[in-house]
Enzyme design. Structure first.
Site, PDB file in Angstrom:
ATOM      1  N   GLU A  93      -8.319  -8.253  -8.127  1.00 42.33           N
ATOM      2  CA  GLU A  93      -9.224  -8.697  -7.069  1.00 42.33           C
ATOM      3  C   GLU A  93     -10.278  -7.639  -6.749  1.00 42.33           C
ATOM      4  O   GLU A  93     -10.007  -6.443  -6.855  1.00 42.33           O
ATOM      5  CB  GLU A  93      -8.437  -8.923  -5.778  1.00 42.33           C
ATOM      6  N   CYS A 106     -15.307  -3.327  -3.125  1.00 41.13           N
ATOM      7  CA  CYS A 106     -13.966  -2.755  -3.093  1.00 41.13           C
ATOM      8  C   CYS A 106     -13.295  -3.126  -4.405  1.00 41.13           C
ATOM      9  O   CYS A 106     -13.138  -4.315  -4.703  1.00 41.13           O
ATOM     10  CB  CYS A 106     -13.210  -3.335  -1.897  1.00 41.13           C
ATOM     11  N   CYS A 113       0.897  -2.682  -8.039  1.00 41.32           N
ATOM     12  CA  CYS A 113       1.008  -1.306  -7.537  1.00 41.32           C
ATOM     13  C   CYS A 113       2.488  -0.969  -7.473  1.00 41.32           C
ATOM     14  O   CYS A 113       3.314  -1.848  -7.252  1.00 41.32           O
ATOM     15  CB  CYS A 113       0.397  -1.222  -6.142  1.00 41.32           C
ATOM     16  N   CYS A 117       4.437   0.187  -0.373  1.00 45.66           N
ATOM     17  CA  CYS A 117       4.176   0.183   1.075  1.00 45.66           C
ATOM     18  C   CYS A 117       4.624  -1.158   1.667  1.00 45.66           C
ATOM     19  O   CYS A 117       4.316  -2.218   1.126  1.00 45.66           O
ATOM     20  CB  CYS A 117       2.694   0.423   1.365  1.00 45.66           C
ATOM     21  N   CYS A 120       2.030  -4.116   2.558  1.00 40.07           N
ATOM     22  CA  CYS A 120       0.953  -4.412   1.596  1.00 40.07           C
ATOM     23  C   CYS A 120       1.369  -5.489   0.592  1.00 40.07           C
ATOM     24  O   CYS A 120       2.467  -5.438   0.025  1.00 40.07           O
ATOM     25  CB  CYS A 120       0.580  -3.132   0.853  1.00 40.07           C
ATOM     26  N   CYS A 334      -5.993  -6.565   0.369  1.00 38.99           N
ATOM     27  CA  CYS A 334      -5.442  -6.318  -0.963  1.00 38.99           C
ATOM     28  C   CYS A 334      -4.307  -7.210  -1.397  1.00 38.99           C
ATOM     29  O   CYS A 334      -3.298  -7.295  -0.730  1.00 38.99           O
ATOM     30  CB  CYS A 334      -4.868  -4.922  -1.101  1.00 38.99           C
TER      31      CYS A 334
END
Ligand code: SAH
Length: 344
Positions: A93, A106, A113, A117, A120, A334
């Site tokens: 994205e 961005c 990932c 976290c 997220c 995100c």
């Protein structure tokens, strides 16, 4: 023979590769300029090269661009969110935002990932792979061409942890700031990290003029470790020491990101402790009302809480901003769009 990733090559690497093909050196600049200034996505568009040479390039190299799978435009503020498809069928994205000073993109640096976290969406299924420099660049190139605009600012704040893909991100920075390409100012680039301390030290040695953003999100190890597993590897002491050294060396202000999660990290005591811990570091604090992602269960702090938190930091002499929410109707934070599209 496997085709080589030409868009990730530095000018010198490209020149060596073109020489290997037996082509004269004046071709180097032409090809590089087609790739990084005109942002073409196929060799066929390189119209000042002979058909035979275009074919030869196509036989030896590949331009790993990205294609637009989906685009959402916010009704409120013209923010655009892209879902891009990569050559191997993976999705990433990017978010295009319009500010008074120009367009900011961005960009993502990894597919998924692995930092984990808790709040997220990008990390819910772990990391699939790193993006190449080409794939990071292509997000910018394709968004520019799609809108017929010049993007002046880039934030490495999309999916992924940039310092977990260090070499490709460094190559991306080299290419995007290259005078023969986009010639973007390093000062117009922000790199955001969840706190990969060895990466911060490596970046410090580069002495770049970019803005380092650090996703701090909590003032103590106890709270931070509950939100961000990376804190168990490099704790707040180690992280803040690295930040202090980074600002001392580069003289660049760090932007500390702080996602406000109701009842977790948003008390006045947290604000006071944060002020104490950040004292002496050249910085700015960016408070982000957390975006509520269904799977995470995190609730956004109230407006009053954020104001109170912000006042305490300001009273202690810190520059504070509360992030303006752009594109909230289009899953602009995100990982949300990729996730939703994988499910359908
Ligand atoms: N991995 C890097 C960059 C990507 S995330 C980093 O961690 O900094 C970009 C920013 O968005 C980070 O500050 C991240 O903590 C924050 N973020 C992620 N999910 C969020 C959410 N649901 N609400 C608010 N901020 C979020």
């Amino acid at each position: 023979m496997e085709k080589r990733d030409i868009l990730s090559m530095s000018f010198d690497e490209l020149s060596a590769a073109v020489k290997e093909l037996g082509e004269p050196s004046f071709r180097n600049k032409q090809i590089y300029s087609w790739l990084h200034s005109s942002c073409v996505t196929s060799f066929n568009e390189m119209t000042n090269l002979s058909k035979a040479l275009r074919q030869k390039l196509d036989d030896n190299f590949v331009i790993f661009s990205v294609s637009i799978e989906k685009k959402l435009i916010s009704e409120y503020d013209d923010t655009q969110k892209y879902l891009f498809r990569l050559h191997d069928g993976e999705f990433i994205e990017s978010v295009l935002m319009k500010y008074k000073y120009g367009y900011t993109l961005c960009v993502s640096t990894q597919v998924g990932c692995r930092m984990g976290c808790k709040f997220c969406a990008s990390t819910l299924d772990g990391v699939v792979r790193n993006l190449t420099a080409a794939e990071i660049l292509a997000q910018i190139y394709v968004a520019q061409r799609d809108n017929n605009i010049k993007i002046s600012h880039v934030v490495l704040m999309g999916m992924g942890e940039p310092l977990d893909n260090y070499d490709n991100v460094m190559r991306f920075l080299e290419l995007i700031t290259d005078e023969q390409g986009q010639n973007m100012s390093m000062r117009h680039i922000s790199l955001s990290t969840c706190g990969v301390v060895p990466g911060i030290y490596k970046l410090m040695e580069k002495d770049f003029q970019l803005t380092l953003s650090v996703s701090l999100h909590a003032p103590s190890d106890e709270i931070r470790s509950s939100m961000m597993p990376v804190n168990k590897k490099w704790n707040t002491d180690e992280l803040l020491t690295a930040c202090k050294k980074y600002t001392d060396k580069t003289r660049r202000r760090i932007s500390f990101e702080y996602a406000m999660v109701s009842g977790v990290n948003d008390s006045d005591d947290c604000a006071r402790l944060l002020a104490k811990r950040l004292r002496g570091i050249l910085c700015h604090v960016n408070l982000i009302p957390v975006n509520e992602v269904k799977e995470t269960g995190c609730k956004r702090s109230s407006k009053e809480r954020i104001e109170s938190f912000s006042r305490i930091l300001e009273k202690n002499g810190f520059a504070v901003t509360v992030r303006r929410k752009l594109g909230s109707d289009i899953n602009a934070s995100c990982g949300q769009l990729r996730r939703n599209s994988k499910k359908t």
